[in-house]
Design a protein around this motif. Structure first.
Motif, short mmCIF file in Angstrom:
data_model
loop_
_atom_site.label_atom_id
_atom_site.label_comp_id
_atom_site.label_asym_id
_atom_site.label_seq_id
_atom_site.Cartn_x
_atom_site.Cartn_y
_atom_site.Cartn_z
N PRO A 189 0.81 -1.23 0.00
CA PRO A 189 0.00 0.00 0.00
C PRO A 189 0.84 1.27 0.00
O PRO A 189 0.42 2.29 -0.56
CB PRO A 189 -0.85 -0.13 1.27
CG PRO A 189 -0.14 -1.11 2.13
CD PRO A 189 0.53 -2.06 1.19
N VAL B 37 1.88 1.73 -3.57
CA VAL B 37 0.69 2.16 -4.33
C VAL B 37 0.44 3.65 -4.13
O VAL B 37 0.13 4.39 -5.08
CB VAL B 37 -0.55 1.33 -3.91
CG1 VAL B 37 -1.83 1.94 -4.47
CG2 VAL B 37 -0.40 -0.12 -4.39
N GLY C 272 -4.37 -2.56 -3.23
CA GLY C 272 -4.17 -1.60 -4.29
C GLY C 272 -3.30 -2.08 -5.43
O GLY C 272 -3.11 -1.36 -6.42
#
Length: 314
Positions: A155, A158, A184
């Motif tokens: 994450p 991302v 994600g």
């Protein structure tokens, strides 16, 4: 299961097979691509002409896209980079270095360049250089590893970049695929699961070692040398870790691993060779074709996502 990665690479499912040196050759890559994923040939430190042969082997078995993983520290990297262009490969993943010196030539040839990263900072740098996507690989993975585990790494990567992110490390079934998508990521890369694929030509002893592995069997050697590697414990890792704890020199430790991966993958010496595999090895325990693996992954992932859809109504 369409994502920016499936659209970019022209594949059916967001599943990429890891470019494992000695283990990921043309037959395995072609089988994964034929099943709807993206197969990857692991160049490792192989001579350029050996990589060319693997590429041509894959071409003879599939008309689907496949890629080559380039280990940038290899002394053969310059020649391998040229062979990839000459052979019309459309996707390159990279590890162990910065692909910057090859980017212009690869992109001019229409090749998608996707480096492995171990931090959000590294991911931003790769985006700035013009890479098409990144593989955020957590330290649960087999082989050479970074410091951050997959759950916190993905994450953050991302959030750090605008290009697509592929999650890797500790993903072995559809639950892992679904979790990565929820974090994600727009695809996953998996290595250990494909070691037990029927089309993977690693030695039978290597497959059996992975098949029988427990969750505590994946160990990391080389932390003191700055080159940590995750593999399944055996006589070699036990000796290495003992020497490492006793303060053995860099040279002593490095000499122990020279040719050790080939010894395990090709010769089947899983006591004294390096059996690279991730922490997910304890979950990987059945032989299947690449088609069966990918169908199962997709089915499990979709079911996981459906099973939590009730939260959308809360």
């Amino acid at each position: 299961m369409k994502t920016r990665i499936t659209e970019m690479l022209g594949i059916k499912y967001p599943i990429i097979q890891g470019g494992m040196a000695w283990a990921a050759e043309g037959t395995l890559a072609a089988a994964v691509s034929n099943a709807g994923g993206l197969g990857i040939i692991g160049a490792g430190a192989a001579p350029a002409e050996a990589v060319r042969k693997m590429i041509r082997d894959a071409k003879a078995l599939t008309d689907k896209p496949f890629g080559v993983n380039v280990m940038l520290l290899s002394p053969e990297a310059d020649e391998v980079a040229d062979v990839i262009i000459e052979e019309g490969v459309k996707v390159v993943t990279t590890g162990a270095g910065n692909p910057g010196k090859y980017l212009a030539a690869w992109q001019e040839a229409g090749i998608k360049v996707i480096p492995v990263v171990a931090s959000a900072t590294n991911a931003r740098m790769m985006e700035k250089f013009g890479c098409d996507a990144v593989i955020a690989e957590g330290c649960e993975s087999g082989g050479h590893i970074g410091d951050i585990s997959t759950m916190p790494l993905v994450p953050q990567v991302v959030d750090a970049v605008g290009i697509p992110v592929i999650a890797a490390g500790g993903i072995g079934d559809g639950r892992g695929v679904a979790a990565a998508l929820m974090l994600g990521a727009e695809a996953v890369q998996m290595g250990t699961r494909f070691l037990l694929a029927d089309e993977c030509r690693v030695h039978e002893n290597y497959k059996a070692k992975v098949e029988k592995a427990k969750d505590i069997d994946a160990k990391v050697t080389g932390r003191s040398t700055g080159h940590p590697v995750r593999s399944l414990r055996n006589k070699m890792t036990n000796k290495y870790l003992k020497m490492e704890a006793e303060g053995a020199s860099f040279e002593e430790l490095e000499n122990m691993t020279v040719g050790a991966l080939r010894k395990a993958v090709v010769e089947g010496d899983v006591d004294n060779g390096t059996v690279m595999a991730g922490q997910i090895a304890g979950l990987v325990n059945k032989r299947q074709s690449c088609e069966e693996i990918i169908k199962e992954l997709v089915s499990e992932a979709k079911e996981c996502i459906r099973s939590v859809s009730c939260f959308a109504e809360v």
